[in-house]
Structures are given as C-alpha cells and as structure tokens.
Write a protein that holds these residues in place. Structure first.
Motif, PDB file in Angstrom:
ATOM      1  N   THR A  24      -1.775  33.704 -39.348  1.00  0.00           N
ATOM      2  CA  THR A  24      -2.212  32.611 -40.185  1.00  0.00           C
ATOM      3  C   THR A  24      -1.155  31.721 -40.124  1.00  0.00           C
ATOM      4  O   THR A  24       0.060  32.039 -40.454  1.00  0.00           O
ATOM      5  CB  THR A  24      -2.321  33.057 -41.916  1.00  0.00           C
ATOM      6  N   GLY A  25      -1.569  30.244 -40.217  1.00  0.00           N
ATOM      7  CA  GLY A  25      -0.454  29.145 -39.882  1.00  0.00           C
ATOM      8  C   GLY A  25       0.216  28.964 -41.664  1.00  0.00           C
ATOM      9  O   GLY A  25      -0.226  29.349 -42.355  1.00  0.00           O
ATOM     10  N   GLU A  26       1.151  28.184 -41.384  1.00  0.00           N
ATOM     11  CA  GLU A  26       2.015  28.120 -42.405  1.00  0.00           C
ATOM     12  C   GLU A  26       1.400  27.273 -43.436  1.00  0.00           C
ATOM     13  O   GLU A  26       1.282  27.688 -44.784  1.00  0.00           O
ATOM     14  CB  GLU A  26       3.389  27.282 -42.301  1.00  0.00           C
ATOM     15  N   GLU A  27       0.666  26.405 -43.511  1.00  0.00           N
ATOM     16  CA  GLU A  27      -0.079  25.670 -44.549  1.00  0.00           C
ATOM     17  C   GLU A  27      -1.269  26.620 -45.146  1.00  0.00           C
ATOM     18  O   GLU A  27      -1.323  26.651 -46.390  1.00  0.00           O
ATOM     19  CB  GLU A  27      -0.813  24.466 -43.916  1.00  0.00           C
ATOM     20  N   ARG A  28      -2.129  27.345 -44.344  1.00  0.00           N
ATOM     21  CA  ARG A  28      -3.006  28.299 -44.936  1.00  0.00           C
ATOM     22  C   ARG A  28      -2.427  29.359 -45.651  1.00  0.00           C
ATOM     23  O   ARG A  28      -2.868  29.854 -46.574  1.00  0.00           O
ATOM     24  CB  ARG A  28      -3.712  28.826 -43.804  1.00  0.00           C
ATOM     25  N   ARG A  30       0.500  29.092 -47.207  1.00  0.00           N
ATOM     26  CA  ARG A  30       0.986  28.512 -48.570  1.00  0.00           C
ATOM     27  C   ARG A  30      -0.278  28.422 -49.595  1.00  0.00           C
ATOM     28  O   ARG A  30      -0.098  28.597 -50.642  1.00  0.00           O
ATOM     29  CB  ARG A  30       1.432  27.095 -48.369  1.00  0.00           C
ATOM     30  N   VAL A  31      -1.503  28.180 -49.144  1.00  0.00           N
ATOM     31  CA  VAL A  31      -2.859  28.007 -50.061  1.00  0.00           C
ATOM     32  C   VAL A  31      -2.898  29.317 -50.522  1.00  0.00           C
ATOM     33  O   VAL A  31      -3.299  29.538 -51.616  1.00  0.00           O
ATOM     34  CB  VAL A  31      -3.741  27.369 -48.942  1.00  0.00           C
TER      35      VAL A  31
END
Length: 130
Positions: A24-28, A30-31
């Motif tokens: 999972t990417g960093e922004e996802r 974070r969410v």
C-alpha cells in the motif's frame, strides 16, 4: 548483537521487489491509519457498532443507546465522519449518522459480526467463561 536485525545482509531482491510492488502506498496507509485510530477508541467503537445495528440514527438516539451525553456522542461522530467511517445528514433539526461502506468494512474487520444476543439467552464474556 541485536535480536531484531539480521546478522548479515541477505536480500532476496526478486521477492522483496514483488512485495514492494504490492505494498500500500504511503498516502493510502495514512488514510487507513487514521481510520483504524478512529475505531481504536472504545467509545467510538461502541457508537459505530450502534450505527451498524441501527443503520441510521440521530445523535439523540446514539446518546440514549450508549448512555453518553449528546455533546460527547456528537464529538465522536464527527471524528468518525472526518475519518470517512460515518456520514451525516441534517433532517430538519436532527443530525442523522450512518456508517459508510469503509466504516462497515473496518468495523467488521475489527469487531466481526455484531449480532444481538437472542432473547433469553445468557450473555457470557471471556472472563466469565474462564
């Protein structure tokens, strides 16, 4: 020597790259962390569970169900809404809350099925069962 690190560099590059590509990417992340944190509070978990059982409830009903003040329930509902786990709508002078799809999924993952006990059945807890 640290027990939590390898004693030598032993990178399995093809395997590590395959896992990295699926991560999972960093922004996802974070969410998801914000959403998990929102359900990490016992009061919000109970409020979300009440929404799951009652589908759509006003703050007054949620306060009655959880035996908390309307102001406290409203605050926690706002946290759930900000995290994307609940949605609200105004119905005249009432504010109605319901879980979003993300809220339903995360609550199911955290709490499992929330089925009310059958009438007359004894409710046991882990501590009572020991």
């Amino acid at each position: 020597m640290d027990r939590d690190t390898c004693d030598l560099l032993c990178l399995d590059l093809p395997h590590a790259e395959a896992v990295r590509a699926q991560l999972t990417g960093e922004e996802r992340a974070r969410v998801l962390a914000v959403q998990a944190k929102a359900l990490g509070d016992p009061t919000r978990l109970r409020i979300a569970a009440a929404m799951r059982l009652g589908e759509e409830l006003c703050v007054c009903d949620l306060a009655w169900i959880t035996e908390l003040s309307q102001k406290l329930v409203s605050h926690h509902c706002g946290v759930l809404r900000t995290a994307g786990l609940a949605a609200s709508r105004r119905d005249g002078r009432l504010v109605m809350y319901r879980l979003t799809d993300a809220g339903h999924r995360l609550l199911a993952a955290v709490a499992g099925p929330l089925t009310p006990p059958t009438a007359g059945a004894a409710v046991t807890t882990d501590a009572a069962a020991r």
